[in-house]
Write a protein that holds these residues in place. Sequence first.
Motif, mmCIF file in Angstrom:
data_model
loop_
_atom_site.group_PDB
_atom_site.id
_atom_site.type_symbol
_atom_site.label_atom_id
_atom_site.label_comp_id
_atom_site.label_asym_id
_atom_site.label_seq_id
_atom_site.Cartn_x
_atom_site.Cartn_y
_atom_site.Cartn_z
ATOM 1 N N THR A 173 2.973 1.662 7.745
ATOM 2 C CA THR A 173 1.936 2.267 8.882
ATOM 3 C C THR A 173 1.873 1.587 10.394
ATOM 4 O O THR A 173 1.802 2.294 11.344
ATOM 5 N N SER B 168 4.910 3.396 11.802
ATOM 6 C CA SER B 168 4.571 5.018 11.940
ATOM 7 C C SER B 168 3.736 4.898 13.317
ATOM 8 O O SER B 168 3.919 5.737 14.235
ATOM 9 N N ARG C 201 5.539 3.957 16.341
ATOM 10 C CA ARG C 201 6.374 5.118 16.858
ATOM 11 C C ARG C 201 5.666 6.314 17.624
ATOM 12 O O ARG C 201 6.108 6.885 18.393
#
Length: 290
Positions: free
Chosen positions: A274, A277, A280
């Motif tokens: 997480t 993610s 990014r």
Amino acid sequence: MFEQLGLIGCGLMGGSFALAMKKAGLVKRVVGYSKSPSTTDRARQLGVIDVEAPSALLAVAGADVVLVAVPVAATEATLKAIKHLVTPRMLIMDVGSTKADVVTAAHRALRDQVGSFVPAHPITGREVSGVEHAEADLYSGRQLILTPTERTLPQQLQQAEEIWKALGCRVTTMTPEAHDSAFAAVSHLPHVLAFAMMNSITGQSTGDDFLSLAGPGFRDFTRIAASDPKVWRDILLSNREELIAQSKLFQQALRTIEQAMEKGDAQALEDMLTLASETRAHWRMGAKRK
């Protein structure tokens, strides 16, 4: 407008710079030299350069701006070859992906004329090389890092900034050491990982079968593994200390993920994924994190 650009290295980066300068109306004439005469001849045929020079020294003769677009390992020899025609009014730049070694090479090669040299690193490129792939818009909208030293002349630094901005770049200035530390993390290590990934798969007996099943994710992740091996050999060796340090940090992060998988710790694994993610998802190229 500059009267003459002396281009040493008529490949992708150098050729694109020449085309960009012409497109922007910043130069009247481009005199080019490459180690391979066929490359220089091809550059002239394509209109990248106007005149072929038989040597690096003669490419510089009469130039008011010079771009050295050679592998970083060849920087010192190239600067030594042109030293006798360097003047205090001349602007010399490079496009190397490492900077501390380039600055050291420039000091050794140019000596009293090193003030004319402004180290530069455009954050762009392609996984293909050669003057045939040069394009005038390669630098447009890209970041450009300048790493001047205490001996860089203010007038040359200002000229360098103005040129790259005129080519559509977002110009940032930092020290050579800070540059190499940052790009070990965000450029050099990713290339190492892509190269290593390809080798780890092709080294397996079923590697070809695996590759035949690979999709867009694998394609995107390994795209940079198609980059010029000789260019990247020089970059990785030039910045090896910073790169090895970043590699060790990466190995620690990878090991942490492996440990979560080994323990079957779904929550810890999800938390790490997480974090990556979300980071990014909010990342934008060239934007500083708030």
